[in-house]
Design a protein around this motif. Structure first.
Motif, short mmCIF file in Angstrom:
data_model
loop_
_atom_site.label_atom_id
_atom_site.label_comp_id
_atom_site.label_asym_id
_atom_site.label_seq_id
_atom_site.Cartn_x
_atom_site.Cartn_y
_atom_site.Cartn_z
N ALA A 1 0.87 -1.17 0.00
CA ALA A 1 0.00 0.00 0.00
C ALA A 1 0.90 1.22 0.00
O ALA A 1 1.54 1.52 1.01
CB ALA A 1 -0.92 -0.01 1.22
N GLU B 1 5.35 7.80 -2.90
CA GLU B 1 6.21 6.69 -2.49
C GLU B 1 6.51 5.76 -3.67
O GLU B 1 7.64 5.30 -3.85
CB GLU B 1 5.56 5.88 -1.37
CG GLU B 1 5.51 6.63 -0.03
CD GLU B 1 4.61 5.96 1.00
OE1 GLU B 1 4.75 6.28 2.18
OE2 GLU B 1 3.75 5.14 0.61
N VAL C 1 -2.07 5.07 -8.42
CA VAL C 1 -0.69 4.95 -7.96
C VAL C 1 0.08 3.95 -8.83
O VAL C 1 1.21 4.20 -9.24
CB VAL C 1 -0.66 4.52 -6.47
CG1 VAL C 1 0.76 4.16 -6.04
CG2 VAL C 1 -1.22 5.63 -5.58
N HIS D 1 -0.86 11.48 -2.44
CA HIS D 1 -0.96 11.23 -1.00
C HIS D 1 -1.97 10.15 -0.63
O HIS D 1 -2.34 10.03 0.54
CB HIS D 1 -1.32 12.53 -0.27
CG HIS D 1 -0.17 13.48 -0.14
ND1 HIS D 1 0.41 14.08 -1.24
CD2 HIS D 1 0.52 13.93 0.93
CE1 HIS D 1 1.39 14.87 -0.84
NE2 HIS D 1 1.49 14.79 0.47
N THR D 2 -2.46 9.40 -1.60
CA THR D 2 -3.36 8.29 -1.28
C THR D 2 -2.58 6.99 -1.33
O THR D 2 -1.96 6.68 -2.35
CB THR D 2 -4.54 8.24 -2.27
OG1 THR D 2 -5.32 9.42 -2.10
CG2 THR D 2 -5.41 7.01 -2.03
N SER D 3 -2.62 6.25 -0.21
CA SER D 3 -2.02 4.91 -0.20
C SER D 3 -2.99 3.94 -0.85
O SER D 3 -4.16 3.91 -0.47
CB SER D 3 -1.78 4.43 1.24
OG SER D 3 -0.78 5.19 1.84
#
Lengths: 414, 192
Positions: free
Chosen positions: A32, A37, A166, A200-202
């Protein structure tokens, strides 16, 4: 940073295992991760020669993590912390001209401050890869998502990707390196993702094995390098009227060739890693009467509404261009020409223009079609304002009326 | 339910964003599709903040904006009266409140008809971690109330992420806090 999780065994891995004798098993990780990241992981795996950056919300974390990777000895890249984004892109250009593989990241006003140098990067044909977390431009000051930053840069000669998720943000960065460095292309690539909504969303993301990434990218050998003293070249010279047009024409040709290269790299990436994204995504378009065209993460909310409306028996679809430059006009035309109405959602506006940048692009693509749908332009989501399911439903509803205006804002208080 | 949506209410500094991420990590370990994200605004310690989770068995396409969460978690009891925690919910919502109150009293305080669960997470945190930081116990209670993730997966994911940052004693305290809140959370009807 230590993100240990389960290892995925995909079909692609099995195929590779059968093809070679006792190969090292690729260690793919399902994690996640936020968009920032995941992009930082991609940069670590690519391990470019140089990263030059000036951090800005909402992509600060990318170069922060890269700095940590370097400090931890997990990357060898030279990180150049600069005093502004103008300097950061200038350092990228300098390193690129020296023959380095170069990456950076920015957003909003940071991208705006790079403006002058964006054109120099593309004009010098340097395949710099830049992650952009889309954010509204000041003023008024706003840190949230819209596309006014990268849409303003659409004419700067950079290839532009817009990621929905992502996973796609990660995949796009890896592909961008291959695409930009292709000898037919040699153009810089901007990999956009929605600020906060993606940065910024996992969410679930599969990270490839470092060795798989290395094999996919190969080593970079710049075709022309300032440091290659045996083959001296000039970069950044004055270009007078007798040659400037030809250099711009070559950029246009390179952008045309990028179209084929992007497609080929997508297919190869899909065959190797099981995810083929293509130039655009057509969702429920086969028998659609109406469709919404939209970039990036909002496509997910629209897709969910398509599912809801399809369950009610309505023939609606979604078209999501993943690549905006080069714009896949022929694909857009083929996907939309037989519909009755199309609504194009723009997350930025061109003040004084007939509609937003995606709208004018889509409508132009349809002009030469033998039949063409009514094309409506809607500006939404400026400065991070959310679009609701109800608003998306209303967009489909109004395409079935004769009274919908060609252009309006979604949810504006007049 | 296709996608289970959570909304966390807390004050900046109470660890709600970390808790939302930990819930996502735990559900991911169980093979689910997850999202965790906060609302971003002016960031200052003590300001009311919201964070969100989406958890599903199939891929989640939508991003941002949780319109009607099914689980509303209030980490800071003082927010019950100030942070509009009952806004934008449907009949299928359940509330989970960190409070010393009984579920019936908490429901009355909120002024809602939907089920309310309570747990004294601050006290648990004080006893097990030595800090009045209720985010990890609320995570245990959230797992129990929503049923979205097994206790073991939650403990395992928390242990992994906390071990990177904290000493063993702190990690163990947090794990025990999760376990206790999982067992001590109460509703007006008994939880299975």
């Amino acid at each position: 940073m230590n993100r240990e999780t389960q290892v995925l065994k995909t079909d692609a891995v099995t195929v590779e295992a059968e093809a070679a004798e006792a190969p090292p098993q690729p260690q793919r990780q399902l994690l996640a991760l936020t968009g920032n990241e995941a992009v930082a992981e991609a940069i670590r795996q690519i391990d470019p020669h140089v990263c030059a950056a000036y951090p800005i919300t909402p992509t600060t974390q990318i170069m922060q993590e890269v700095a940590q990777f370097i400090a931890d000895g997990r990357m060898r890249a030279e990180l150049v912390p600069c005093e502004s984004e103008h300097s950061a892109m200038s350092a990228c250009v300098g390193a690129g001209a020296a023959g380095a593989r170069v990456m950076t990241a920015t957003s909003a006003n940071g991208l705006a401050l790079m403006w002058e140098v964006l054109y120099i990067a593309s004009g010098m044909r340097l395949p710099i890869v830049m992650a952009v977390g889309n954010r509204a431009l000041s003023g008024p000051l706003n840190i949230h998502c819209d596309h006014s930053d990268s849409m303003g840069a659409r004419d700067s000669g950079w290839i532009q990707f817009y990621a929905e998720s992502v996973q796609e943000a990660y995949d796009n960065i890896l592909q961008a390196v291959r695409i930009g460095e292709h000898p037919d292309v040699l153009l810089p690539v901007m990999c956009c993702m929605d600020g906060f909504l993606t940065t910024h969303t996992s969410e679930n993301a599969e990270i490839l094995d470092d060795a798989e990434v290395r094999d996919f990218l190969g080593k970079y050998r710049a075709r022309y390098s300032l440091l290659d003293v045996d083959n001296p070249v000039t970069f950044g010279a004055t270009d007078l009227p007798n040659a400037y047009t030809e250099h711009k024409y070559q950029q246009v040709e390179a952008m045309k060739k990028a179209d084929a290269v992007i497609r080929a790299v997508c297919v190869e990436f899909g065959a190797k890693f099981g995810r083929e994204h293509g130039m655009l995504e057509a969702y429920c378009m086969e028998d659609a009467d109406t469709a919404i065209v939209v970039l990036s993460s909002t496509a997910g909310s629209v897709a969910d509404m398509v599912d809801t409306l399809r369950a009610e028996g309505r023939k609606v679809g979604l078209l999501r261009p993943r690549v905006f430059r080069p714009f896949p006009a022929a694909d857009v035309r083929a996907a939309l020409q037989d519909l009755t109405a199309v609504t194009v959602l723009d997350r930025s506006h061109s003040f004084g223009a007939d509609g937003g940048p995606l709208f004018t692009e889509v409508r132009t693509a349809l002009f030469d079609a033998p039949h063409r749908p009514r094309v409506l332009g809607r500006v939404y989501g400026l400065g991070g304002r959310a679009i609701t399911g109800g608003e998306i439903r209303a967009l489909y509803d109004e395409m079935e009326t004769d009274t919908a205006p060609t252009f309006r804002f979604v949810g504006v208080r007049e | 339910m296709a996608i289970l949506e959570f909304r966390w209410h807390a004050r900046a500094g109470q660890g709600a964003v970390t808790a939302a991420k930990a819930l996502a990590d735990a559900a991911l370990l169980e093979g689910k599709h997850v999202q965790a994200f906060p609302d971003y605004g002016p960031e200052r310690m003590g300001a009311p903040i919201r964070a969100y989770n989406r958890i599903a068995t199939k891929p989640i396409r939508r991003h941002g904006l949780v319109e009607n969460p099914q689980v509303v978690i209030v980490v800071d009891p003082t927010l019950v009266f100030s942070a509009r925690v009952i806004d934008d919910v449907d009949d299928d919502v359940v509330f989970l409140i960190n409070t010393t109150k009984s579920p019936a009293d908490a429901r009355q305080a909120l002024g809602v008809d939907q089920p309310v669960f309570t747990v004294d997470a601050t006290q648990i945190a004080q006893e097990e971690i030595g800090l009045r930081k209720p985010n990890t116990p609320m995570l245990g209670a959230a797992a129990k109330v929503s049923g979205v993730v097994q206790l073991e997966a939650l403990l395992s994911a928390t242990e992994k992420s906390f071990s990177e940052k904290f000493k063993r004693k702190v990690v163990d305290g947090n794990l025990e806090a999760i376990r206790r809140a999982y067992n001590e959370v109460r509703g007006e009807a008994a939880l299975e």
